[in-house]
Design a protein around this motif. Structure first.
Motif, short mmCIF file in Angstrom:
data_model
loop_
_atom_site.label_atom_id
_atom_site.label_comp_id
_atom_site.label_asym_id
_atom_site.label_seq_id
_atom_site.Cartn_x
_atom_site.Cartn_y
_atom_site.Cartn_z
N TYR A 122 0.81 -1.22 0.00
CA TYR A 122 0.00 0.00 0.00
C TYR A 122 0.85 1.28 0.00
CZ TYR A 122 0.48 0.25 5.18
OH TYR A 122 0.95 0.33 6.46
N SER B 232 0.30 4.21 -2.76
CA SER B 232 0.02 5.60 -2.37
C SER B 232 1.04 6.56 -2.98
CB SER B 232 0.01 5.72 -0.85
OG SER B 232 1.28 5.38 -0.31
N ARG C 58 -6.37 10.96 -3.16
CA ARG C 58 -6.45 9.49 -3.21
C ARG C 58 -5.19 8.86 -2.60
NH1 ARG C 58 -8.33 6.93 -8.69
NH2 ARG C 58 -6.68 8.22 -9.62
N GLY C 59 -4.05 9.50 -2.82
CA GLY C 59 -2.83 8.98 -2.23
C GLY C 59 -2.86 9.01 -0.71
N MET D 189 -5.28 6.35 0.53
CA MET D 189 -4.65 5.04 0.42
C MET D 189 -3.67 4.81 1.56
SD MET D 189 -4.39 2.24 -1.50
CE MET D 189 -4.23 1.32 0.03
N LEU D 190 -2.88 5.82 1.88
CA LEU D 190 -1.88 5.69 2.93
C LEU D 190 -2.53 5.51 4.30
CD1 LEU D 190 1.21 5.75 3.24
CD2 LEU D 190 1.04 8.19 3.72
#
Length: 347
Positions: free
Chosen positions: A248, A252, A263-264, A267-268
């Motif tokens: 992940y 990210s 979105r990054g 995701m993180l």
């Protein structure tokens, strides 16, 4: 006269031991490629042997019929999906390496921007290239091992058939092989079987659960090649401590590199709090159900196992490392107590 008899007996014993080690070493060298298949067969034997015994005793089936049903059922439920996963990994391993190449380029570009802006030297370019080269080589070895593991399934099933058919003889032979007394040998075999069962079930299940958890966010965020990243997450999640972060975090960073900062960040944060929490909670639950294996044992076992057997080493490496510690424990139980008793009796 007694000295001559003892000398002859000792010489013959040494010659026999040397012959055994010589022949054993020769066989091991030329059959080392079949060791993963043998380990896989014994793992399946531990998982499926109880079902065969139950069919014989409770349902009054013949052994041949019970073995056929169990082997066919396990092939359709577990190994056939593994075969297709192996094919996907083989067909897309170049794409996976390209994804990680893009990840390293993004990290390199970000570091270069920081260095130019603040006039500092944070990272040696050659060091980063060496790290990428090592990861690429390790990933290639792991994926090639996955393909070899899939092809070794059929050999494992051939060995498994004879193990299940000669179940009683196999158990007696294993107990005789251990250089321990009858009680300790039986206890050691039980510990080994429990160890194999917990690793064979627990490690893949943890990987699959984290992979599914990651797939949900990959699909929601529209991550490119989401299915590929799902498979990558399943594999790296089997590695303790680092685990799913190897999936992940690159995803990210790739999103950040594409200027998709929201979105990054999602995701993180999702990876750290949700996927990481799933790993911790589910691992504790499995340890309570199947047995506790220390994360460091799993980590070092994975490192050794991958180098020895590739993909299958993710499971058999921790078993090998745990078996080493287990044999050391039983050595103390078998011989140290006797030494203390002998010394006390002499005094």
């Amino acid at each position: 006269m007694k000295f001559d008899i003892l000398s002859n007996t000792l010489l013959r014993q040494i010659a026999l031991i040397l012959s055994i080690f010589l022949l054993g070493g020769l066989l091991f060298i030329h059959l080392d490629s079949f060791i993963p298949a043998l380990l896989g067969a014994y793992t399946l034997y531990i998982l499926l042997g109880g079902w065969v015994k139950k069919m014989e005793e409770k349902w009054k089936m013949s052994r041949s019929v019970a073995i056929t049903i169990v082997m066919l059922g396990s092939f359709l439920m577990f190994l056939l999906p593994m075969y297709f996963v192996g094919q996907v990994l083989f067909n897309s391993h170049t794409l996976a390496l390209d994804q990680y190449s893009s990840f390293f380029k993004a990290v390199k570009g970000f570091v270069e921007q920081i260095e130019v802006k603040y006039q500092v030297n944070l990272l040696d370019e050659k060091s980063l290239d060496k790290v990428f080269s090592w990861i690429t080589q390790s990933a290639t070895q792991l994926l090639n091992g996955a393909v070899n593991g899939v092809t070794g399934i059929f050999l494992s099933y051939l060995i498994l058939y004879f193990m299940l058919r000669e179940r009683e003889l196999l158990d007696k032979t294993l107990i005789k092989i251990f250089p321990l007394n009858q009680e300790n040998s039986e206890q050691l075999l039980g510990e080994v079987n429990k160890l194999v069962f917990s690793n064979a079930i627990g490690i893949p299940v943890i990987g699959i659960v984290q992979g599914v958890t990651g797939l949900l966010i990959y699909l929601i965020l529209g991550v490119p090649n989401a299915v590929l990243w799902f498979l990558v997450t399943c594999i790296v999640s089997m590695i303790p401590i680092l685990g799913s972060a190897l999936a992940y975090i690159p995803v990210s960073i790739l999103l950040f590199a594409n200027h998709e900062n929201v979105r990054g960040m999602i995701m993180l944060l999702y990876g750290f709090f949700v996927i990481g929490s799933v790993d911790n909670i589910f691992r504790i639950w499995l340890q309570n159900k199947l047995g506790d294996t220390h994360p460091l044992i799993t980590l070092f076992g994975v490192i050794v196992g991958v180098q020895l057997w590739g993909f299958t080493g993710l499971i058999f490496g921790p078993i090998l490392f745990s078996l080493f510690l287990l044999l050391s424990t039983y050595y103390g139980r078998e011989f140290q107590g006797k030494d203390e008793n002998n010394s006390s009796s002499l005094m």
